[in-house]
Structures are given as structure tokens and as C-alpha cells.
Design a protein around this motif. Structure first.
Motif, PDB file in Angstrom:
ATOM      1  N   GLU A 115      12.055 -43.672  37.061  1.00 27.56           N
ATOM      2  CA  GLU A 115      12.322 -45.111  36.917  1.00 27.56           C
ATOM      3  C   GLU A 115      11.050 -45.906  37.206  1.00 27.56           C
ATOM      4  O   GLU A 115      10.742 -46.875  36.505  1.00 27.56           O
ATOM      5  CB  GLU A 115      13.452 -45.539  37.859  1.00 27.56           C
ATOM      6  N   TYR A 116      10.312 -45.505  38.215  1.00 26.64           N
ATOM      7  CA  TYR A 116       9.031 -46.142  38.522  1.00 26.64           C
ATOM      8  C   TYR A 116       8.107 -46.059  37.304  1.00 26.64           C
ATOM      9  O   TYR A 116       7.487 -47.051  36.918  1.00 26.64           O
ATOM     10  CB  TYR A 116       8.386 -45.475  39.738  1.00 26.64           C
ATOM     11  N   THR A 162       8.827 -45.877  34.188  1.00 22.10           N
ATOM     12  CA  THR A 162       9.218 -46.750  33.067  1.00 22.10           C
ATOM     13  C   THR A 162       8.864 -48.207  33.328  1.00 22.10           C
ATOM     14  O   THR A 162       8.770 -48.984  32.391  1.00 22.10           O
ATOM     15  CB  THR A 162      10.737 -46.661  32.774  1.00 22.10           C
ATOM     16  N   LYS A 163       8.651 -48.576  34.600  1.00 21.16           N
ATOM     17  CA  LYS A 163       8.374 -49.972  34.935  1.00 21.16           C
ATOM     18  C   LYS A 163       6.910 -50.244  35.297  1.00 21.16           C
ATOM     19  O   LYS A 163       6.412 -51.352  35.051  1.00 21.16           O
ATOM     20  CB  LYS A 163       9.267 -50.408  36.106  1.00 21.16           C
ATOM     21  N   HIS A 187      10.928 -48.483  43.438  1.00 19.79           N
ATOM     22  CA  HIS A 187      11.302 -47.140  42.984  1.00 19.79           C
ATOM     23  C   HIS A 187      10.287 -46.099  43.465  1.00 19.79           C
ATOM     24  O   HIS A 187      10.659 -44.972  43.797  1.00 19.79           O
ATOM     25  CB  HIS A 187      11.451 -47.108  41.464  1.00 19.79           C
TER      26      HIS A 187
END
Length: 95
Positions: A20-21, A23-24, A80
């Protein structure tokens, strides 16, 4: 004078949070004068605590690096990273 943000990943403990980290974090650089120089390449620890991997991002100066790091987009990603791994992060001025 250029500045560098250095992220040293010491150990990962939640792969889903790190995904998740990932992707951001990258998209959070949009609109900032940043140049990624190292992105989780092969790492060999020669001294000190073992490093799993690292990231080095170049900015034109310390203020630009802080502006990205403190931006709402990166702060959203950062939570994240905190859940997913243990890191050391520092900002250093270049030559």
C-alpha cells in the motif's frame, strides 16, 4: 545546494502495508522537484546495522525535500510505511 532524503529499510514485518505504501509513495512525488536515485536496489552492508534496502531521492535543496516529506500526499503514504517496516530516514545536504 542539492539535498538528499535517504530511507534505510531495516526490516519488513507487513508486506501488505508496504505494498500500500508503494502505491502511494511514488505518486506523492508528482509536482515536487524530486529525482529518485536509488530505489530498493541490491544492498551490501559494509559497516553498522544490517540494511535490508534503501531509497535515495535528490531534491534541489533542503526546503524542497521537507516540502515533499511534509506534504499531505506523502504523509498519507508514510503511515503505511510505519505499519509495514522499520526504517531510518534522514535528510542530508549535498555538495
Amino acid at each position: 545546494m542539492s539535498a538528499y532524503l535517504v530511507f534505510i529499510k531495516e526490516r519488513e514485518h507487513d508486506a501488505a502495508a508496504m505494498a500500500e505504501y508503494g502505491t502511494k509513495a511514488g505518486p506523492s512525488l508528482a509536482g515536487h522537484p524530486a529525482k529518485p536515485l536509488v530505489l530498493y536496489g541490491a544492498t551490501e552492508t559494509l559497516e553498522g546495522p544490517e540494511a535490508d534496502s534503501c531509497v535515495i531521492i535528490e531534491f534541489p535543496d533542503m526546503d524542497a525535500a521537507r516540502a515533499w516529506y511534509n506534504s499531505p500526499a506523502y504523509q498519507d503514504a508514510r503511515k503505511h510505511r510505519f505499519q509495514g517496516a522499520d526504517y531510518r530516514v534522514f535528510l542530508t545536504q549535498g555538495l
